[in-house]
Design an enzyme around this catalytic site. Sequence first.
Site, PDB file in Angstrom:
ATOM      1  N   LEU A   1     -26.544 -62.315 -44.059  1.00 41.44           N
ATOM      2  CA  LEU A   1     -26.011 -60.984 -43.740  1.00 41.44           C
ATOM      3  C   LEU A   1     -24.525 -60.985 -44.031  1.00 41.44           C
ATOM      4  CD1 LEU A   1     -27.864 -60.373 -40.356  1.00 41.44           C
ATOM      5  CD2 LEU A   1     -28.699 -60.184 -42.702  1.00 41.44           C
ATOM      6  N   ASP A   2     -24.137 -60.274 -45.080  1.00 44.71           N
ATOM      7  CA  ASP A   2     -22.767 -60.298 -45.591  1.00 44.71           C
ATOM      8  C   ASP A   2     -22.114 -58.934 -45.360  1.00 44.71           C
ATOM      9  OD1 ASP A   2     -20.431 -60.822 -46.913  1.00 44.71           O
ATOM     10  OD2 ASP A   2     -21.300 -60.785 -48.923  1.00 44.71           O
TER      11      ASP A   2
ATOM     12  N   SER B   1     -21.819 -67.844 -39.843  1.00 43.59           N
ATOM     13  CA  SER B   1     -21.616 -68.602 -41.080  1.00 43.59           C
ATOM     14  C   SER B   1     -20.283 -69.327 -41.166  1.00 43.59           C
ATOM     15  CB  SER B   1     -21.737 -67.651 -42.282  1.00 43.59           C
ATOM     16  OG  SER B   1     -20.626 -66.763 -42.313  1.00 43.59           O
TER      17      SER B   1
ATOM     18  N   GLY C   1     -20.131 -63.502 -42.085  1.00 41.17           N
ATOM     19  CA  GLY C   1     -21.351 -62.916 -41.582  1.00 41.17           C
ATOM     20  C   GLY C   1     -22.225 -63.861 -40.795  1.00 41.17           C
TER      21      GLY C   1
ATOM     22  N   ASP D   1     -28.581 -60.550 -48.236  1.00 36.83           N
ATOM     23  CA  ASP D   1     -28.790 -61.368 -49.435  1.00 36.83           C
ATOM     24  C   ASP D   1     -30.049 -62.212 -49.235  1.00 36.83           C
ATOM     25  OD1 ASP D   1     -28.712 -62.953 -51.647  1.00 36.83           O
ATOM     26  OD2 ASP D   1     -26.692 -63.741 -51.326  1.00 36.83           O
TER      27      ASP D   1
ATOM     28  N   GLN E   1     -31.076 -66.256 -51.687  1.00 37.42           N
ATOM     29  CA  GLN E   1     -30.821 -67.677 -51.446  1.00 37.42           C
ATOM     30  C   GLN E   1     -32.096 -68.470 -51.176  1.00 37.42           C
ATOM     31  OE1 GLN E   1     -27.400 -68.422 -48.868  1.00 37.42           O
ATOM     32  NE2 GLN E   1     -26.549 -66.434 -49.451  1.00 37.42           N
TER      33      GLN E   1
ATOM     34  N   THR F   1     -28.386 -72.199 -53.292  1.00 33.62           N
ATOM     35  CA  THR F   1     -28.038 -73.007 -52.131  1.00 33.62           C
ATOM     36  C   THR F   1     -27.342 -72.148 -51.088  1.00 33.62           C
ATOM     37  OG1 THR F   1     -25.864 -73.602 -53.015  1.00 33.62           O
ATOM     38  CG2 THR F   1     -27.710 -75.052 -53.581  1.00 33.62           C
TER      39      THR F   1
ATOM     40  N   LYS G   1      -0.415 -34.955 -67.803  1.00 31.63           N
ATOM     41  CA  LYS G   1      -1.877 -34.871 -67.797  1.00 31.63           C
ATOM     42  C   LYS G   1      -2.281 -33.405 -67.711  1.00 31.63           C
ATOM     43  CE  LYS G   1      -6.014 -36.907 -65.836  1.00 31.63           C
ATOM     44  NZ  LYS G   1      -6.809 -35.739 -66.179  1.00 31.63           N
TER      45      LYS G   1
ATOM     46  N   ASP H   1      -4.917 -30.251 -67.434  1.00 32.72           N
ATOM     47  CA  ASP H   1      -6.138 -29.950 -66.703  1.00 32.72           C
ATOM     48  C   ASP H   1      -7.033 -29.059 -67.555  1.00 32.72           C
ATOM     49  OD1 ASP H   1      -7.964 -29.869 -64.716  1.00 32.72           O
ATOM     50  OD2 ASP H   1      -6.801 -28.608 -63.358  1.00 32.72           O
TER      51      ASP H   1
END
Length: 841
Positions: free
Chosen positions: A141-142, A175, A179, A230, A233, A239, A549, A551
């Site tokens: 879980l990130d 971790s 996460g 994720d 893995q 890994t 710029k 428009d």
Amino acid sequence: MATRSRGERVSVGGHVLQLTNLDKVLYPETGTTKRDVMAYYAAIAEWMIPHTEGRPATRKRWVNGVDGEVFFEKNLPESAPSWVPRHAIEHRDHENVYPMVDDLATLTWLAQVAALEIHVPQWRFGPRGAQRNPDRIVLDLDPGEGVGLAECVFVAQEMRGILGDMGLDPVPVTSGSKGIHVYAALDGRQTSAQVSEVAHELARALEADHPDLVLSTMGRQDRRGKVFVDWSQNNGNKTTIAPYSLRGRSRPMVAAPRTWRELASTSLHHLEPDEVLKALKRRGDPMQGLSSGTPVPPGELGPDHRNTENPVAVGETSAEGTPGRPDRLAVYRSKRDPSKTREPVPAEAPAPTDGRSFVIQEHHARRLHWDFRLEHDGVLVSWALPKGEPQDTKQNHLAVQTEDHPLEYGTFEGTIAKGEYGAGEVTIWDSGTYDLEKWRDGKEVIVVLHGEQRGARRLALIHTGHGDRDAKNWLIHRMQDDDEHVDAPRDEQGGAQDQAAPGQGDGSPAPARRPKPERAPLRSAEPMLASPGAASDVGDSDEWAVEMKWDGVRAIVTVKDGQVTLTSRNGHDLTPSYPEFAELPDRLGGVRDAVLDGEIVAVDRGGRPDFGLLQTRMKLTRPRDVERVRATAPVRLLLFDVLSLGGVPLVDEPYDARREALVDAVDADQVVDVPPAFEGGLDEAVAFSKELRLEGVVAKRRDSTYSTGRRSRAWIKIKHHATQEVVVAGWRPGTGRRADGVGSLLLGIPADDGLRYVGRVGTGFTDRDLDELLASFRASARKTSPLVDVPRVDARDAHWVTPSRVGEVEFAEWTSTGRLRQPTWRGWRPDKDPADVVRES
């Protein structure tokens, strides 16, 4: 005990080790030394080794401390003690040897070489080196930007219920990085591919239940405000940080198994070594017994320490994504955090290719250098050129081989964030294809480049490094052009002309020199696109020109045999809508053929661009309709670049040369004009454009070529107000007087996983606009949503349409969840296709 200079000689598990530099600080923020690291691993070994034994271990080493360079290692070095347990795995053209962390002596030796992080797969070797089926499943879980441990805890608790329903007993692990990992034991009957598919389905289920919080799709999409689950893995070639391993962070954090009660605590945080050891003494290992007891599958073949039937190693995969082929992007991924860098970070190992693309990128990092990359076997084999590509056949330059890069990097331009690996500005200096003359791995490469920006030339790369210190050192050599292979530009006497170099002998950028005609025909007439940015993205003012710029609507203007054709960015013919510009050939001083770049604008009574006014002309093509609005919506063609003039392509010329050619060629008037570049600095230009109530400015590198059809960091657009092109995918009914019609539009932006929802807009329309919308939406209605990640509250009463039309909104800012805050409708963009839409800010 030996002297301090030689360290200490100790016996661990019957093996003698020489420990050195024990007082070397590996974590400067906390003063943690190598001695402290060894003490932790000695204390944790009885709990950690059950989760690592029998598994091939890859390592991340910080020999100079966590503030220094990290080294990613798979292969066991020759200097490793002979007693370190290992398995060798044979491949087509090489053999890898992996250590296994089966005992305290091996763990101590890893600490001695500053291997702070130990990563292992979810499977073990069998007695004779075969890969067993995985004995555990893991979900990582990130958290993205804007979320943290609390959100990960919520997702982990939801995951616990699903795994429990499957008969599994999961265990959480904080971790030590950001996460949470969630593990569960398996019985060894499923293959890695089967376990990976189950994990993927679990992640999808979580996303379906919590679309505003959970993301299950890999890729480069925005992860802000979400927890990425994720599942990959569990693949046999991946890994995960081993339970109880240290992390190479600023502080010595640990990947620490936890109880669910601990996870529910409001004071939950990542643990340091002393906290982990205290918790173990108090309640034991929450993962005890999780990583053991799976039977050896039948049919393991091959001699001891080999697996000849199904060779596999961590970080390796076959061309079909199955074991047997090195994962050549493992080192690349280990150095990059996809949530922090804009660089492409593919989750999967690359498949082989036979393509022949190349790119040279100018990289303004701590030191200016150029990155030379050749597509080979599914990756971009890469070298850093501190002094650039040599332009003289008598001069060689250093080329330092770096990690292989993904093929997607061939089109990458942008800013790598401060603090990340390679931080700085990256722009494409040249790209194209190459012919291969020779490729001897690790020894010699000879290629003929066919550059889209710099032309053709012949180069050789020769390996010169010896030993660990300079093993990455090569020389890059400019070879004599071979007429059989290289169509080099020639001068009038037939001699080869000089071409611009990406660097001189002192490392400074090369002057913008280009070969003169004869030249190849213009390759493409697609417009070059600017990248959104800020003043901080623009460097030395002497190196940049600044234009206002406008428009309006971008147009490529082609003049051929006295006839004018106007083409939008998406290839639509705009010519019938703007007959005023038929006079352009008369203003080119006798030049009958030209390809020009500019903007069509409608001007109000004060002479200022008015995008709303231009909307009244965009869809008109019948002469009678156009004539009716010409007086009320007068238009101008503002030219700012030239691709070709008199049949001579100019795209390889630098900006200043193209600009001079354009000004000289066009006899400007009130209908067709070449607005001047701003005389002064960027800050003054921005202030001036605000005073004129213009959209912003565009800064352009003076040495940049015209990259047709490509968005480039050589042009930076800086807007005063945030605007965004969007794809309209549906609508919701209004209230009150809008109850029977359109109340708001549901908007999306293309992403890797589909058309991603970015919000809805309900202001900026007239009643007439809404009436017209309802009729057109009924003609393009569909039953299912074309959008990804639509909240239930917005989808509840939505009417969906085919997402084929592009509009533009002005808005306050992006929210942390990737939504437009306070959007206001500006109008339709018929000059754009949905595939052209990108996130601007």
